[in-house]
Scaffold this motif. Sequence first.
Motif, PDB file in Angstrom:
ATOM      1  N   LEU A  83       0.809  -1.228   0.128  1.00 40.08           N
ATOM      2  CA  LEU A  83      -0.042  -0.088   0.028  1.00 40.08           C
ATOM      3  C   LEU A  83       0.819   1.205   0.035  1.00 40.08           C
ATOM      4  N   ILE A  84       0.465   1.880  -0.824  1.00 39.04           N
ATOM      5  CA  ILE A  84       1.504   3.178  -0.971  1.00 39.04           C
ATOM      6  C   ILE A  84       0.623   4.533  -0.855  1.00 39.04           C
ATOM      7  N   ILE A  85       0.980   5.081   0.360  1.00 38.14           N
ATOM      8  CA  ILE A  85       0.272   6.189   0.607  1.00 38.14           C
ATOM      9  C   ILE A  85       1.198   7.504   0.399  1.00 38.14           C
ATOM     10  N   PRO A  86       0.578   8.520  -0.553  1.00 40.64           N
ATOM     11  CA  PRO A  86       1.380   9.504  -0.883  1.00 40.64           C
ATOM     12  C   PRO A  86       1.244  10.768   0.264  1.00 40.64           C
ATOM     13  N   PRO A  87       2.371  11.521   0.194  1.00 42.41           N
ATOM     14  CA  PRO A  87       2.340  12.616   1.434  1.00 42.41           C
ATOM     15  C   PRO A  87       0.809  13.156   1.460  1.00 42.41           C
ATOM     16  N   GLY A  88       0.582  13.548   2.881  1.00 42.91           N
ATOM     17  CA  GLY A  88      -0.441  14.350   3.059  1.00 42.91           C
ATOM     18  C   GLY A  88      -2.041  13.535   2.823  1.00 42.91           C
ATOM     19  N   GLU A  89      -2.028  12.383   2.583  1.00 45.91           N
ATOM     20  CA  GLU A  89      -3.171  11.608   2.326  1.00 45.91           C
ATOM     21  C   GLU A  89      -3.625  10.936   3.730  1.00 45.91           C
ATOM     22  N   ASP A  90      -4.755  11.138   4.426  1.00 47.74           N
ATOM     23  CA  ASP A  90      -5.279  10.382   5.503  1.00 47.74           C
ATOM     24  C   ASP A  90      -5.390   9.051   5.253  1.00 47.74           C
ATOM     25  N   HIS A  91      -4.828   8.080   6.217  1.00 45.71           N
ATOM     26  CA  HIS A  91      -4.654   6.901   6.215  1.00 45.71           C
ATOM     27  C   HIS A  91      -4.751   6.031   7.505  1.00 45.71           C
ATOM     28  N   HIS A  92      -5.528   4.986   7.519  1.00 42.55           N
ATOM     29  CA  HIS A  92      -5.814   4.260   8.809  1.00 42.55           C
ATOM     30  C   HIS A  92      -5.795   2.813   8.117  1.00 42.55           C
ATOM     31  N   LEU A  93      -5.042   1.644   8.704  1.00 44.98           N
ATOM     32  CA  LEU A  93      -5.373   0.450   8.227  1.00 44.98           C
ATOM     33  C   LEU A  93      -6.530  -0.510   9.464  1.00 44.98           C
ATOM     34  N   VAL A  94      -7.249  -1.044   8.836  1.00 44.22           N
ATOM     35  CA  VAL A  94      -8.504  -1.639   9.893  1.00 44.22           C
ATOM     36  C   VAL A  94      -8.230  -3.259   9.747  1.00 44.22           C
ATOM     37  N   SER A  95      -7.886  -4.007  10.627  1.00 43.45           N
ATOM     38  CA  SER A  95      -8.064  -5.552  10.517  1.00 43.45           C
ATOM     39  C   SER A  95      -9.362  -5.899  10.410  1.00 43.45           C
ATOM     40  N   ASP A  96      -9.511  -6.970   9.567  1.00 46.23           N
ATOM     41  CA  ASP A  96     -10.616  -7.536   9.692  1.00 46.23           C
ATOM     42  C   ASP A  96     -10.856  -9.139   9.396  1.00 46.23           C
ATOM     43  N   GLY A  97      -9.334  -9.819   9.529  1.00 45.23           N
ATOM     44  CA  GLY A  97      -9.347 -11.303   9.175  1.00 45.23           C
ATOM     45  C   GLY A  97      -9.230 -12.051  10.222  1.00 45.23           C
ATOM     46  N   ALA A  98      -9.206 -13.279  10.300  1.00 42.42           N
ATOM     47  CA  ALA A  98      -9.405 -14.242  11.320  1.00 42.42           C
ATOM     48  C   ALA A  98      -7.848 -14.367  11.956  1.00 42.42           C
ATOM     49  N   VAL A  99      -6.786 -14.111  11.195  1.00 41.52           N
ATOM     50  CA  VAL A  99      -5.392 -14.176  11.844  1.00 41.52           C
ATOM     51  C   VAL A  99      -4.988 -12.677  12.030  1.00 41.52           C
ATOM     52  N   PRO A 100      -3.988 -12.525  12.950  1.00 40.17           N
ATOM     53  CA  PRO A 100      -3.623 -11.411  13.053  1.00 40.17           C
ATOM     54  C   PRO A 100      -3.084 -10.673  11.953  1.00 40.17           C
ATOM     55  N   LEU A 101      -3.315  -9.172  12.068  1.00 42.11           N
ATOM     56  CA  LEU A 101      -2.522  -8.379  11.061  1.00 42.11           C
ATOM     57  C   LEU A 101      -0.916  -8.177  11.367  1.00 42.11           C
ATOM     58  N   VAL A 102      -0.377  -8.718  10.275  1.00 40.90           N
ATOM     59  CA  VAL A 102       1.197  -8.219  10.405  1.00 40.90           C
ATOM     60  C   VAL A 102       1.775  -7.358   9.087  1.00 40.90           C
ATOM     61  N   PHE A 103       2.432  -6.350   9.546  1.00 37.82           N
ATOM     62  CA  PHE A 103       2.974  -5.393   8.246  1.00 37.82           C
ATOM     63  C   PHE A 103       3.879  -4.631   8.595  1.00 37.82           C
ATOM     64  N   THR A 104       4.753  -4.434   7.519  1.00 37.37           N
ATOM     65  CA  THR A 104       5.790  -3.593   7.776  1.00 37.37           C
ATOM     66  C   THR A 104       5.471  -2.063   7.221  1.00 37.37           C
ATOM     67  N   TRP A 105       6.076  -1.092   7.787  1.00 36.40           N
ATOM     68  CA  TRP A 105       5.768   0.358   7.523  1.00 36.40           C
ATOM     69  C   TRP A 105       7.208   0.957   7.346  1.00 36.40           C
ATOM     70  N   MET A 106       7.222   1.824   6.105  1.00 33.00           N
ATOM     71  CA  MET A 106       8.327   2.626   5.768  1.00 33.00           C
ATOM     72  C   MET A 106       7.999   4.029   5.356  1.00 33.00           C
ATOM     73  N   HIS A 107       8.667   5.166   5.985  1.00 27.46           N
ATOM     74  CA  HIS A 107       8.511   6.399   5.724  1.00 27.46           C
ATOM     75  C   HIS A 107       9.606   6.628   4.871  1.00 27.46           C
ATOM     76  N   LEU A 108       9.609   7.027   3.504  1.00 31.52           N
ATOM     77  CA  LEU A 108      10.522   7.334   2.538  1.00 31.52           C
ATOM     78  C   LEU A 108      10.890   8.909   2.603  1.00 31.52           C
ATOM     79  N   GLY A 109      12.265   9.336   2.522  1.00 29.34           N
ATOM     80  CA  GLY A 109      12.710  10.654   2.269  1.00 29.34           C
ATOM     81  C   GLY A 109      12.547  11.160   0.978  1.00 29.34           C
ATOM     82  N   SER A 110      12.822  12.462   0.720  1.00 29.88           N
ATOM     83  CA  SER A 110      13.055  13.120  -0.504  1.00 29.88           C
ATOM     84  C   SER A 110      14.478  13.236  -1.115  1.00 29.88           C
ATOM     85  N   LEU A 111      14.499  13.191  -2.142  1.00 28.02           N
ATOM     86  CA  LEU A 111      15.860  13.243  -3.078  1.00 28.02           C
ATOM     87  C   LEU A 111      16.349  14.608  -2.928  1.00 28.02           C
TER      88      LEU A 111
END
Length: 111
Positions: A83-111
């Motif tokens: 999931l690629i979230i651009p700067p300034g976009e409101d975002h929340h992840l909501v888990s709805d599965g039968a198994v735990p939600l596991v994810f990595t997250w990364m903030h990218l800098g600018s060049l």
Amino acid sequence: MRKLTVADLPDGGTPATLAALGTGWGPVIRGGISRYDAPGHRTHDESNPHTHDVPEIFTIVQGSGYVESDGTQVSRFQAGDLLIIPPGEDHHLVSDGAVPLVFTWMHLGSL
């Protein structure tokens, strides 16, 4: 928000490939891995919009759910999705599965 799968990445997702997902985005400046056991868990559980001034990439490792933006469900996700979230976009992840939600997250800098 854009959604891809890990299989969509030409070389398996090296940092250079991840930075190339957004024009002008630089290297990973911070990140982590999170696990949420309870279905219905909403990340960034605040009432105000949750935004960043840098892009954020989530890689869903396990589980499923949906992305919420401005109080509205905008996209479903499952293990293997990026999931690629651009700067300034409101975002929340909501888990709805039968198994735990596991994810990595990364903030990218600018060049």
